[in-house]
Design a protein around this motif. Structure first.
Motif, PDB file in Angstrom:
ATOM      1  N   MET A 126      13.934   2.424   1.570  1.00 46.53           N
ATOM      2  CA  MET A 126      12.951   1.713   0.765  1.00 46.53           C
ATOM      3  C   MET A 126      11.609   1.652   1.488  1.00 46.53           C
ATOM      4  O   MET A 126      10.545   1.866   0.881  1.00 46.53           O
ATOM      5  CB  MET A 126      13.449   0.314   0.429  1.00 46.53           C
ATOM      6  CG  MET A 126      12.456  -0.504  -0.404  1.00 46.53           C
ATOM      7  SD  MET A 126      12.100   0.236  -2.021  1.00 46.53           S
ATOM      8  CE  MET A 126      13.562  -0.301  -2.931  1.00 46.53           C
ATOM      9  N   THR A 127      11.634   1.360   2.778  1.00 47.45           N
ATOM     10  CA  THR A 127      10.393   1.315   3.561  1.00 47.45           C
ATOM     11  C   THR A 127       9.692   2.670   3.544  1.00 47.45           C
ATOM     12  O   THR A 127       8.470   2.758   3.327  1.00 47.45           O
ATOM     13  CB  THR A 127      10.695   0.888   5.005  1.00 47.45           C
ATOM     14  OG1 THR A 127      11.264  -0.427   4.996  1.00 47.45           O
ATOM     15  CG2 THR A 127       9.431   0.885   5.847  1.00 47.45           C
ATOM     16  N   GLU A 128      10.464   3.727   3.764  1.00 46.95           N
ATOM     17  CA  GLU A 128       9.889   5.075   3.765  1.00 46.95           C
ATOM     18  C   GLU A 128       9.326   5.425   2.389  1.00 46.95           C
ATOM     19  O   GLU A 128       8.246   6.023   2.278  1.00 46.95           O
ATOM     20  CB  GLU A 128      10.962   6.089   4.163  1.00 46.95           C
ATOM     21  CG  GLU A 128      11.415   5.965   5.611  1.00 46.95           C
ATOM     22  CD  GLU A 128      12.618   6.837   5.929  1.00 46.95           C
ATOM     23  OE1 GLU A 128      13.143   7.489   4.987  1.00 46.95           O
ATOM     24  OE2 GLU A 128      13.032   6.881   7.097  1.00 46.95           O
ATOM     25  N   ALA A 129      10.052   5.052   1.327  1.00 43.83           N
ATOM     26  CA  ALA A 129       9.609   5.362  -0.032  1.00 43.83           C
ATOM     27  C   ALA A 129       8.320   4.633  -0.370  1.00 43.83           C
ATOM     28  O   ALA A 129       7.406   5.215  -0.970  1.00 43.83           O
ATOM     29  CB  ALA A 129      10.706   5.009  -1.029  1.00 43.83           C
ATOM     30  N   CYS A 130       8.225   3.374   0.013  1.00 37.65           N
ATOM     31  CA  CYS A 130       7.014   2.597  -0.290  1.00 37.65           C
ATOM     32  C   CYS A 130       5.793   3.205   0.394  1.00 37.65           C
ATOM     33  O   CYS A 130       4.716   3.303  -0.211  1.00 37.65           O
ATOM     34  CB  CYS A 130       7.203   1.147   0.133  1.00 37.65           C
ATOM     35  SG  CYS A 130       8.373   0.229  -0.892  1.00 37.65           S
ATOM     36  N   ASP A 170       7.202   2.957 -10.379  1.00 34.83           N
ATOM     37  CA  ASP A 170       6.650   1.608 -10.477  1.00 34.83           C
ATOM     38  C   ASP A 170       7.742   0.551 -10.385  1.00 34.83           C
ATOM     39  O   ASP A 170       7.486  -0.574  -9.958  1.00 34.83           O
ATOM     40  CB  ASP A 170       5.879   1.471 -11.793  1.00 34.83           C
ATOM     41  CG  ASP A 170       5.119   0.159 -11.904  1.00 34.83           C
ATOM     42  OD1 ASP A 170       4.180  -0.043 -11.115  1.00 34.83           O
ATOM     43  OD2 ASP A 170       5.476  -0.665 -12.774  1.00 34.83           O
ATOM     44  N   TRP A 171       8.962   0.896 -10.799  1.00 38.23           N
ATOM     45  CA  TRP A 171      10.095  -0.014 -10.631  1.00 38.23           C
ATOM     46  C   TRP A 171      10.473  -0.139  -9.152  1.00 38.23           C
ATOM     47  O   TRP A 171      10.835  -1.216  -8.696  1.00 38.23           O
ATOM     48  CB  TRP A 171      11.304   0.505 -11.401  1.00 38.23           C
ATOM     49  CG  TRP A 171      11.271   0.281 -12.884  1.00 38.23           C
ATOM     50  CD1 TRP A 171      10.199  -0.128 -13.639  1.00 38.23           C
ATOM     51  CD2 TRP A 171      12.357   0.463 -13.784  1.00 38.23           C
ATOM     52  NE1 TRP A 171      10.561  -0.192 -14.962  1.00 38.23           N
ATOM     53  CE2 TRP A 171      11.868   0.154 -15.077  1.00 38.23           C
ATOM     54  CE3 TRP A 171      13.672   0.869 -13.647  1.00 38.23           C
ATOM     55  CZ2 TRP A 171      12.678   0.230 -16.220  1.00 38.23           C
ATOM     56  CZ3 TRP A 171      14.472   0.947 -14.765  1.00 38.23           C
ATOM     57  CH2 TRP A 171      13.991   0.619 -16.037  1.00 38.23           C
ATOM     58  N   VAL A 172      10.429   0.979  -8.435  1.00 34.53           N
ATOM     59  CA  VAL A 172      10.818   0.986  -7.023  1.00 34.53           C
ATOM     60  C   VAL A 172       9.733   0.344  -6.165  1.00 34.53           C
ATOM     61  O   VAL A 172      10.013  -0.476  -5.279  1.00 34.53           O
ATOM     62  CB  VAL A 172      11.108   2.435  -6.565  1.00 34.53           C
ATOM     63  CG1 VAL A 172      11.289   2.500  -5.046  1.00 34.53           C
ATOM     64  CG2 VAL A 172      12.344   2.972  -7.272  1.00 34.53           C
ATOM     65  N   HIS A 173       8.477   0.721  -6.425  1.00 34.01           N
ATOM     66  CA  HIS A 173       7.342   0.198  -5.652  1.00 34.01           C
ATOM     67  C   HIS A 173       6.160   0.122  -6.610  1.00 34.01           C
ATOM     68  O   HIS A 173       5.554   1.140  -6.937  1.00 34.01           O
ATOM     69  CB  HIS A 173       7.037   1.106  -4.466  1.00 34.01           C
ATOM     70  CG  HIS A 173       5.898   0.639  -3.622  1.00 34.01           C
ATOM     71  ND1 HIS A 173       5.844  -0.620  -3.046  1.00 34.01           N
ATOM     72  CD2 HIS A 173       4.744   1.266  -3.249  1.00 34.01           C
ATOM     73  CE1 HIS A 173       4.719  -0.746  -2.352  1.00 34.01           C
ATOM     74  NE2 HIS A 173       4.032   0.377  -2.473  1.00 34.01           N
ATOM     75  N   GLN A 174       5.868  -1.076  -7.056  1.00 34.64           N
ATOM     76  CA  GLN A 174       4.886  -1.263  -8.124  1.00 34.64           C
ATOM     77  C   GLN A 174       3.523  -0.663  -7.757  1.00 34.64           C
ATOM     78  O   GLN A 174       3.056  -0.793  -6.622  1.00 34.64           O
ATOM     79  CB  GLN A 174       4.730  -2.746  -8.457  1.00 34.64           C
ATOM     80  CG  GLN A 174       3.926  -3.004  -9.727  1.00 34.64           C
ATOM     81  CD  GLN A 174       4.048  -4.449 -10.185  1.00 34.64           C
ATOM     82  OE1 GLN A 174       4.540  -5.316  -9.456  1.00 34.64           O
ATOM     83  NE2 GLN A 174       3.616  -4.717 -11.403  1.00 34.64           N
TER      84      GLN A 174
END
Length: 217
Positions: A126-130, A170-174
């Motif tokens: 999640m951190t990497e994706a954001c 946008d659901w994962v990282h707005q």
């Protein structure tokens, strides 16, 4: 003409192809992958097991971008998804690949880790994706400046890719308020009847989103 699409309405890549079909009202048989026997038929057609897959009069076409190019070549309608001009088409293909590789693929990594149920790896993903999505959002904010659609003033294959990419990303990282142009573009995509239909048809499957679907489109 006999077209059959093997797809699932909650899949981003399937939505990408469905948008292309609905943009030009192309008739097709929809083999929903939760229908009895559809999964076995898909496996026989495409041993890699990925979807969507299109069958056109017995010919099997895989990979969402290739399917859309096939439709534009052999079943063209009033909405041309690839320009005839080669330079303009190159921009469409580039933006299509950007959304697939740098938005869609990125947002799917924490989703995949959540499905595996590995907590530590999920947080790392999640951190990497954001971080990666913020980089992509910033680039798109600049690239889309002054544009109505992703690659031109007309709706193209690039927008078919952008719609589900940005919807789920946008659901994962707005998409933050630092990116007003990108937020406005996502809103335009949601207003497009073909994508609005894809969103509505996927609505019943939202509880399956492993990160928890937000209460918004």
């Amino acid at each position: 003409m006999s077209l059959t699409l093997y797809a699932h309405p909650f899949s981003s890549y399937c939505q990408k192809v469905l948008i292309a079909l609905w943009e030009n009202d192309i008739p097709f048989t929809y083999r929903h992958l939760e229908q009895p026997g559809a999964g076995q038929e898909l496996a026989a057609l495409w041993p890699l097991g990925r979807f969507p897959v299109l069958v056109d009069d017995g010919r099997t076409i895989a990979e969402s971008s290739i399917i859309i190019e096939h439709l534009d070549l052999h079943h063209a309608g009033p909405v041309r998804l690839l320009p005839d001009d080669r330079a303009a088409a190159l921009e469409v293909r580039f933006m299509d690949r950007f959304f697939d590789n740098h938005v869609m693929t990125v947002m799917q990594k924490p989703v995949s880790e959540a499905l595996r149920g590995e907590g530590a790896r999920k947080e790392e993903a999640m951190t990497e994706a954001c971080q990666a999505l913020d980089t992509a959002y910033a680039w798109l904010e600049e690239r889309l400046s002054g544009r109505t659609w992703a690659a031109a003033e007309s709706f193209t294959m690039a927008d078919c890719a952008a719609a589900p990419s940005l919807f789920y990303a946008d659901w994962v990282h707005q998409i933050g308020r630092d990116f007003p142009g990108l937020r406005a573009y996502r809103a335009r995509l949601l207003e497009r009847p073909s994508f609005a239909r894809a969103v509505d048809e996927a609505r019943p499957y939202r509880p399956n989103f492993p990160l928890g679907a937000p209460d918004r489109d």
